[in-house]
Design an enzyme around this catalytic site. Structure first.
Site, PDB file in Angstrom:
ATOM      1  N   ARG A   1     -50.214 -31.267  60.053  1.00  0.00           N
ATOM      2  CA  ARG A   1     -48.997 -30.690  59.495  1.00  0.00           C
ATOM      3  C   ARG A   1     -48.657 -29.371  60.179  1.00  0.00           C
ATOM      4  O   ARG A   1     -49.521 -28.622  60.602  1.00  0.00           O
ATOM      5  CB  ARG A   1     -49.205 -30.483  57.993  1.00  0.00           C
ATOM      6  CG  ARG A   1     -47.942 -30.181  57.206  1.00  0.00           C
ATOM      7  CD  ARG A   1     -48.170 -30.482  55.736  1.00  0.00           C
ATOM      8  NE  ARG A   1     -47.064 -30.003  54.916  1.00  0.00           N
ATOM      9  CZ  ARG A   1     -47.137 -28.937  54.139  1.00  0.00           C
ATOM     10  NH1 ARG A   1     -48.246 -28.221  54.104  1.00  0.00           N
ATOM     11  NH2 ARG A   1     -46.106 -28.576  53.397  1.00  0.00           N
TER      12      ARG A   1
ATOM     13  N   LYS B   1     -61.922 -30.462  53.103  1.00  0.00           N
ATOM     14  CA  LYS B   1     -60.958 -31.441  53.609  1.00  0.00           C
ATOM     15  C   LYS B   1     -61.672 -32.659  54.189  1.00  0.00           C
ATOM     16  O   LYS B   1     -62.518 -32.533  55.080  1.00  0.00           O
ATOM     17  CB  LYS B   1     -60.057 -30.798  54.669  1.00  0.00           C
ATOM     18  CG  LYS B   1     -58.914 -31.698  55.122  1.00  0.00           C
ATOM     19  CD  LYS B   1     -57.910 -30.898  55.929  1.00  0.00           C
ATOM     20  CE  LYS B   1     -56.749 -31.734  56.404  1.00  0.00           C
ATOM     21  NZ  LYS B   1     -55.709 -30.930  57.079  1.00  0.00           N
TER      22      LYS B   1
ATOM     23  N   ARG C   1     -53.628 -22.767  48.138  1.00  0.00           N
ATOM     24  CA  ARG C   1     -54.990 -22.252  48.316  1.00  0.00           C
ATOM     25  C   ARG C   1     -55.561 -21.835  46.966  1.00  0.00           C
ATOM     26  O   ARG C   1     -54.838 -21.263  46.145  1.00  0.00           O
ATOM     27  CB  ARG C   1     -54.999 -21.021  49.218  1.00  0.00           C
ATOM     28  CG  ARG C   1     -54.514 -21.266  50.644  1.00  0.00           C
ATOM     29  CD  ARG C   1     -55.560 -22.031  51.450  1.00  0.00           C
ATOM     30  NE  ARG C   1     -55.162 -22.122  52.842  1.00  0.00           N
ATOM     31  CZ  ARG C   1     -54.406 -23.106  53.316  1.00  0.00           C
ATOM     32  NH1 ARG C   1     -53.952 -24.027  52.519  1.00  0.00           N
ATOM     33  NH2 ARG C   1     -54.093 -23.142  54.603  1.00  0.00           N
TER      34      ARG C   1
END
Length: 322
Positions: free
Chosen positions: A118, A183, A318
């Protein structure tokens, strides 16, 4: 396919078993010198693979490779599938061929030289270690209806992993797959089209499977499927097939019922739901507790100002304590 890639891929098919193979034997098989084999081995290492060389024994991969099988993927998939072992980007490959493709067409690769995430970030894509997959989808409802599609694809990805017995995987709004705040995969949806016409979507995902700890080029906490369950070997072909089917089913459901049909499915998997977060929108920062998503796919934050929805390509999420 470039000739040098053919040689490297042949060498990898030999080395994939994890055993030692002598440079002399490999050279005889391919009709080239040991020095030429060594040069190709060096090139393979540039694809992110670790290869040991021991005098008198030959070459050995640091860990066995479980290569994708195009024939199996084509035979067992409901859509057309291409496997291009070495590519710049699976997403870009499909974007360049939108006019030629049927909806549902899938491109997979073993290695991407220019994989992207992204906002133009590079996606680290070592050979054979992970899953790099893109799907073309024609959305007749148009560009406006594609809002929130990365959320739908994320839900389908996690549900596919759950069907394979991989539990505890979550979603980070709007396009990341997480496990224990790290992730595991990223999703990138790119589209083209004109107002009043169909939207042409290319949906890409990079899923970490066998990543090694030494990859310091990754600038955020990450994990891989082999770290979640190191005892169970991962069949990358079965994983790819399961993801394809789950994506196709979810996209068909999305065409019928839109985003409202996925809100509760997302909220069940939301990694940050009920947690205090900081939302970044350019220079602006918003603090609040994640409540879930709304029927447009916007993230809902509860703060002193009440519950508000935020939606947009430049938003990132976040945890406050990170």
């Amino acid at each position: 396919m470039r000739k040098e890639h053919r040689v490297k891929l042949h060498l990898l098919s030999k080395l994939a078993d994890g055993d030692f193979h002598s440079g002399e034997a490999l050279g005889q098989e391919l009709g080239m010198s040991r020095a030429a084999i060594a040069k190709h081995i060096n090139g393979i290492q540039e694809w992110g693979l670790d290869i040991y060389r021991i005098q008198g024994r030959g070459y050995q991969l640091a860990q066995p490779l479980y290569l994708l099988d195009e024939a199996r993927l084509q035979a067992q998939s409901m859509a057309s599938v291409e496997l291009i072992p070495v590519i710049d980007s699976t997403n870009q490959y499909l974007l360049n061929r939108i006019g030629e493709l049927e909806s549902g067409h899938v491109c997979l690769a073993e290695y991407q030289s220019q994989g992207r995430g992204r906002r133009g970030r590079q996606w680290f894509s070592p050979f054979g270690a992970n899953l790099y997959m893109s799907m073309y989808w024609k959305l007749d409802a148009g560009m406006a209806a594609a809002m929130g599609l990365s959320l739908v694809v994320g839900i389908a990805a996690v549900e596919a992993l759950e069907s394979l017995g991989i539990q505890g995987v979550k979603l980070k709004w709007p396009n990341d797959v997480y496990y224990q705040d790290k992730k595991l995969a990223g999703i990138l949806v790119e589209m083209s089209g004109q107002a009043g016409g169909a939207a042409h979507l290319v949906i890409g995902m990079g899923l970490n499977i066998l990543m090694q700890e030494s990859k310091d080029s990754i600038d955020q906490p990450w994990t891989a499927l082999n770290q979640i369950d190191s005892a169970t070997p991962i069949d990358r072909n079965q994983l790819a097939l399961t993801l394809m089917r789950s994506w196709q089913q979810a996209l068909k459901e999305y065409e019928l019922c839109g985003m409202p049909g996925f809100v509760e499915r997302w909220n069940r998997l939301d990694n940050f739901r009920g947690r205090q977060v900081k939302l970044l929108m350019g220079a602006r920062e918003v603090y609040g507790e994640v409540v879930g998503i709304d029927n447009q796919g916007g993230v809902l934050l509860s703060s002193a100002n009440g519950v508000q929805s935020y939606l947009g390509g430049e938003i990132s999420l976040r945890p406050v304590d990170k």
